[in-house]
Motif scaffolding. Structure first.
Motif, PDB file in Angstrom:
ATOM      1  N   PHE A 162      32.353  93.020 -11.985  1.00  0.00           N
ATOM      2  CA  PHE A 162      32.246  94.476 -11.848  1.00  0.00           C
ATOM      3  C   PHE A 162      30.799  94.955 -11.910  1.00  0.00           C
ATOM      4  O   PHE A 162      30.540  96.142 -12.121  1.00  0.00           O
ATOM      5  N   ASP A 163      29.842  94.065 -11.716  1.00  0.00           N
ATOM      6  CA  ASP A 163      28.429  94.442 -11.811  1.00  0.00           C
ATOM      7  C   ASP A 163      28.052  95.573 -10.860  1.00  0.00           C
ATOM      8  O   ASP A 163      27.250  96.445 -11.199  1.00  0.00           O
ATOM      9  N   THR A 164      28.591  95.552  -9.648  1.00  0.00           N
ATOM     10  CA  THR A 164      28.200  96.548  -8.633  1.00  0.00           C
ATOM     11  C   THR A 164      29.158  97.736  -8.577  1.00  0.00           C
ATOM     12  O   THR A 164      29.080  98.544  -7.660  1.00  0.00           O
ATOM     13  N   TYR A 165      30.041  97.839  -9.563  1.00  0.00           N
ATOM     14  CA  TYR A 165      30.944  98.980  -9.650  1.00  0.00           C
ATOM     15  C   TYR A 165      30.272 100.093 -10.463  1.00  0.00           C
ATOM     16  O   TYR A 165      29.420  99.825 -11.319  1.00  0.00           O
ATOM     17  N   PRO A 166      30.625 101.350 -10.224  1.00  0.00           N
ATOM     18  CA  PRO A 166      29.950 102.447 -10.937  1.00  0.00           C
ATOM     19  C   PRO A 166      30.269 102.439 -12.424  1.00  0.00           C
ATOM     20  O   PRO A 166      31.415 102.214 -12.823  1.00  0.00           O
ATOM     21  N   VAL A 167      29.277 102.668 -13.240  1.00  0.00           N
ATOM     22  CA  VAL A 167      29.498 102.735 -14.676  1.00  0.00           C
ATOM     23  C   VAL A 167      30.282 104.002 -14.999  1.00  0.00           C
ATOM     24  O   VAL A 167      30.095 105.054 -14.372  1.00  0.00           O
ATOM     25  N   VAL A 168      31.186 103.896 -15.946  1.00  0.00           N
ATOM     26  CA  VAL A 168      31.956 105.045 -16.427  1.00  0.00           C
ATOM     27  C   VAL A 168      31.906 105.031 -17.951  1.00  0.00           C
ATOM     28  O   VAL A 168      31.318 104.135 -18.556  1.00  0.00           O
ATOM     29  N   THR A 229      40.908 113.167   5.731  1.00  0.00           N
ATOM     30  CA  THR A 229      40.497 112.075   4.847  1.00  0.00           C
ATOM     31  C   THR A 229      40.656 110.707   5.500  1.00  0.00           C
ATOM     32  O   THR A 229      40.323 109.698   4.881  1.00  0.00           O
ATOM     33  N   MET A 230      41.146 110.671   6.735  1.00  0.00           N
ATOM     34  CA  MET A 230      41.280 109.416   7.468  1.00  0.00           C
ATOM     35  C   MET A 230      40.524 109.513   8.784  1.00  0.00           C
ATOM     36  O   MET A 230      40.340 110.599   9.325  1.00  0.00           O
ATOM     37  N   ASN A 231      40.095 108.362   9.295  1.00  0.00           N
ATOM     38  CA  ASN A 231      39.449 108.340  10.606  1.00  0.00           C
ATOM     39  C   ASN A 231      40.497 108.165  11.696  1.00  0.00           C
ATOM     40  O   ASN A 231      41.714 108.157  11.432  1.00  0.00           O
ATOM     41  N   ALA A 232      40.035 108.014  12.935  1.00  0.00           N
ATOM     42  CA  ALA A 232      40.958 107.934  14.069  1.00  0.00           C
ATOM     43  C   ALA A 232      41.844 106.689  14.020  1.00  0.00           C
ATOM     44  O   ALA A 232      42.903 106.645  14.648  1.00  0.00           O
ATOM     45  N   LYS A 233      41.397 105.671  13.277  1.00  0.00           N
ATOM     46  CA  LYS A 233      42.182 104.444  13.159  1.00  0.00           C
ATOM     47  C   LYS A 233      43.188 104.493  12.010  1.00  0.00           C
ATOM     48  O   LYS A 233      43.907 103.521  11.774  1.00  0.00           O
ATOM     49  N   GLY A 234      43.211 105.607  11.300  1.00  0.00           N
ATOM     50  CA  GLY A 234      44.138 105.740  10.183  1.00  0.00           C
ATOM     51  C   GLY A 234      43.637 105.148   8.885  1.00  0.00           C
ATOM     52  O   GLY A 234      44.424 104.946   7.957  1.00  0.00           O
ATOM     53  N   CYS A 235      42.323 104.878   8.796  1.00  0.00           N
ATOM     54  CA  CYS A 235      41.734 104.309   7.575  1.00  0.00           C
ATOM     55  C   CYS A 235      41.195 105.437   6.698  1.00  0.00           C
ATOM     56  O   CYS A 235      40.515 106.341   7.198  1.00  0.00           O
ATOM     57  N   PHE A 236      41.484 105.361   5.420  1.00  0.00           N
ATOM     58  CA  PHE A 236      40.947 106.361   4.498  1.00  0.00           C
ATOM     59  C   PHE A 236      39.439 106.190   4.349  1.00  0.00           C
ATOM     60  O   PHE A 236      38.920 105.077   4.355  1.00  0.00           O
ATOM     61  N   LEU A 237      38.743 107.322   4.181  1.00  0.00           N
ATOM     62  CA  LEU A 237      37.286 107.336   4.176  1.00  0.00           C
ATOM     63  C   LEU A 237      36.683 107.423   2.783  1.00  0.00           C
ATOM     64  O   LEU A 237      35.472 107.515   2.635  1.00  0.00           O
ATOM     65  N   ALA A 238      37.519 107.409   1.761  1.00  0.00           N
ATOM     66  CA  ALA A 238      37.024 107.484   0.389  1.00  0.00           C
ATOM     67  C   ALA A 238      38.067 106.891  -0.550  1.00  0.00           C
ATOM     68  O   ALA A 238      39.218 106.648  -0.168  1.00  0.00           O
ATOM     69  N   ASN A 239      37.670 106.693  -1.784  1.00  0.00           N
ATOM     70  CA  ASN A 239      38.540 106.143  -2.817  1.00  0.00           C
ATOM     71  C   ASN A 239      39.062 107.289  -3.676  1.00  0.00           C
ATOM     72  O   ASN A 239      38.328 107.856  -4.480  1.00  0.00           O
ATOM     73  N   TYR A 252      41.410 100.461  -2.874  1.00  0.00           N
ATOM     74  CA  TYR A 252      41.069 100.194  -4.273  1.00  0.00           C
ATOM     75  C   TYR A 252      41.984 101.008  -5.185  1.00  0.00           C
ATOM     76  O   TYR A 252      41.976 102.235  -5.135  1.00  0.00           O
ATOM     77  N   PRO A 253      42.762 100.355  -6.040  1.00  0.00           N
ATOM     78  CA  PRO A 253      43.639 101.106  -6.932  1.00  0.00           C
ATOM     79  C   PRO A 253      42.894 101.864  -8.026  1.00  0.00           C
ATOM     80  O   PRO A 253      43.317 102.929  -8.457  1.00  0.00           O
ATOM     81  N   TYR A 254      41.775 101.301  -8.493  1.00  0.00           N
ATOM     82  CA  TYR A 254      40.912 101.996  -9.449  1.00  0.00           C
ATOM     83  C   TYR A 254      39.593 102.309  -8.738  1.00  0.00           C
ATOM     84  O   TYR A 254      39.592 102.794  -7.624  1.00  0.00           O
ATOM     85  N   THR A 255      38.474 102.065  -9.370  1.00  0.00           N
ATOM     86  CA  THR A 255      37.178 102.262  -8.711  1.00  0.00           C
ATOM     87  C   THR A 255      36.927 101.137  -7.711  1.00  0.00           C
ATOM     88  O   THR A 255      37.563 100.082  -7.762  1.00  0.00           O
ATOM     89  N   GLY A 256      36.002 101.367  -6.806  1.00  0.00           N
ATOM     90  CA  GLY A 256      35.548 100.342  -5.875  1.00  0.00           C
ATOM     91  C   GLY A 256      34.058 100.118  -6.060  1.00  0.00           C
ATOM     92  O   GLY A 256      33.405 100.821  -6.848  1.00  0.00           O
ATOM     93  N   PRO A 257      33.469  99.155  -5.384  1.00  0.00           N
ATOM     94  CA  PRO A 257      32.023  98.955  -5.461  1.00  0.00           C
ATOM     95  C   PRO A 257      31.269 100.240  -5.127  1.00  0.00           C
ATOM     96  O   PRO A 257      31.733 101.066  -4.341  1.00  0.00           O
ATOM     97  N   ALA A 258      30.104 100.398  -5.711  1.00  0.00           N
ATOM     98  CA  ALA A 258      29.337 101.637  -5.542  1.00  0.00           C
ATOM     99  C   ALA A 258      28.914 101.865  -4.099  1.00  0.00           C
ATOM    100  O   ALA A 258      28.606 102.992  -3.717  1.00  0.00           O
ATOM    101  N   ASN A 259      28.883 100.794  -3.288  1.00  0.00           N
ATOM    102  CA  ASN A 259      28.507 100.948  -1.874  1.00  0.00           C
ATOM    103  C   ASN A 259      29.698 100.753  -0.948  1.00  0.00           C
ATOM    104  O   ASN A 259      29.531 100.398   0.216  1.00  0.00           O
TER     105      ASN A 259
END
Length: 357
Positions: A162-168, A229-239, A252-259
């Motif tokens: 989880f090194d590259t995940y956002p700190v909470v 919140t989705m693009n033309a391919k039906g993919c969500f654009l945020a977590n 991502y069920p919880y947080t995702g990588p910061a990038n």
């Protein structure tokens, strides 16, 4: 004299004068032809001849991107479904600054805590460091009733996965202290190298955060600009929490990588979702009515509520909107609030007209 020729020549002369005045007003003539003569600094022959001191050039700090100055209509970008009436539209202007392209990660924040435990125990004391600045890992358990957060309590902050995940689990107070430590770290290096000090790191104001989140799009509902919140391919654009609570649908069920996900047009990742973010502003319902329209900030140390922006992995899409604002108390630590830093850009204080020269 021919009247037509006189009239034609007169119009040409007026246009030429107008063009020269416009060029001068935009700074073109000075930047094109310079000041002339030899530049000297100091007092010469009883007169002040000081010019800009040499040797300072502000470079983009590691992990940051340049956010240009600009003007936009701040506030709710879509229907205020909560009827909060706490972010009415208003045009504001923002100066240029640098901003972290991602939220501060576990590994980045860990460098701060480790440094405090090595260098500042004699000043702060280990108890204060661990209680105020070490992330509260128990937020994964206590923020959500009857939820199995135990694995995250044990692994999220310390495990390399989880090194590259956002700190909470960091309070507003902790985020402020991190910014000061980061500033001192940079200034100590610059002093040793004989360099001028850069401006310091700090939390973004609410207005800076919102301007940066929109990525230069005047009325962007979301950082990607699209009203969906989705693009033309039906993919969500945020977590976030899409559909009827299908946390996993966005990847991502919880947080995702910061990038994770694509950056906005300013190069910033996760300005919507993943974790909500602290800003420097104190919270008040009538901020629009009392703050100035040039670099607005509501700075009230007696107000413990601080503005939080961006929404998180556990929020519905409404909270991801650039204009939605909420708050949390400055000493509270949550499993869904992180932060990122900014730095004033003193090398580029010109506005849009100046950049067109």
């Amino acid at each position: 004299m021919n009247v037509k020729v006189f009239y034609r020549d007169g119009v040409k002369s007026l246009l030429l004068v107008a063009a020269l005045m416009l060029m001068q007003s935009c700074g073109f003539i000075k930047s094109k032809f310079g000041k002339g003569g030899q530049e000297e600094s100091g007092i010469q022959n009883g007169e002040i001849t000081a010019t800009a001191r040499k040797g300072f050039k502000q470079t983009t700090p590691a992990g940051m991107v340049v956010i240009p100055s600009g003007s936009f209509v701040m506030g709710q970008a879509d229907e205020d479904i909560a009827s909060s009436m706490n972010n009415m539209n208003r045009r504001v202007t923002i100066s240029s600054f640098f901003m972290d392209d991602t939220e501060i990660t576990n590994n980045e924040y860990r460098q701060f805590v480790n440094a405090l435990l090595v260098d500042s125990v004699s000043v702060l004391g280990e108890e204060e460091i661990m209680s105020k600045y070490y992330p509260d890992t128990t937020v994964w358990k206590k923020d959500f009733a009857y939820s199995n957060g135990d694995p995250f309590v044990e692994y999220y902050y310390q495990h390399p996965g989880f090194d590259t995940y956002p700190v909470v689990g960091v309070s507003w107070t902790g985020a402020e202290y991190f910014s000061k430590w980061r500033t001192n770290l940079l200034h100590d290096f610059q002093n040793k190298e004989g360099q001028f000090n850069s401006t310091g790191f700090r939390l973004p104001t609410e207005a800076e955060w919102e301007w940066a989140a929109r990525g230069g799009r005047a009325v962007a509902k979301y950082p990607w600009g699209n009203p969906y919140t989705m693009n033309a391919k039906g993919c969500f654009l945020a977590n976030f929490k899409p559909q009827r609570g299908n946390y996993d649908a966005d990847g991502y069920p919880y947080t995702g990588p910061a990038n994770a996900y694509n950056p906005n047009d300013f190069g910033l990742y996760n300005m919507a979702g993943n974790v909500a973010e602290w800003t420097s502003d104190a919270y008040t319902d009538n901020a629009t009515a009392i703050v100035w329209d040039m670099n607005p900030e509501y700075n009230n140390p007696d107000e413990p509520r601080k503005v939080v922006k961006g929404g998180s992995w556990k929020d519905i899409a409404y909270y991801l909107q650039t204009g939605t604002r909420t708050f949390e108390y400055e000493t509270e630590r949550r499993a869904f609030i992180g932060f990122r830093c900014v730095m004033d850009n003193v090398n580029d204080r010109g506005g849009a007209r100046a950049r067109r020269r």
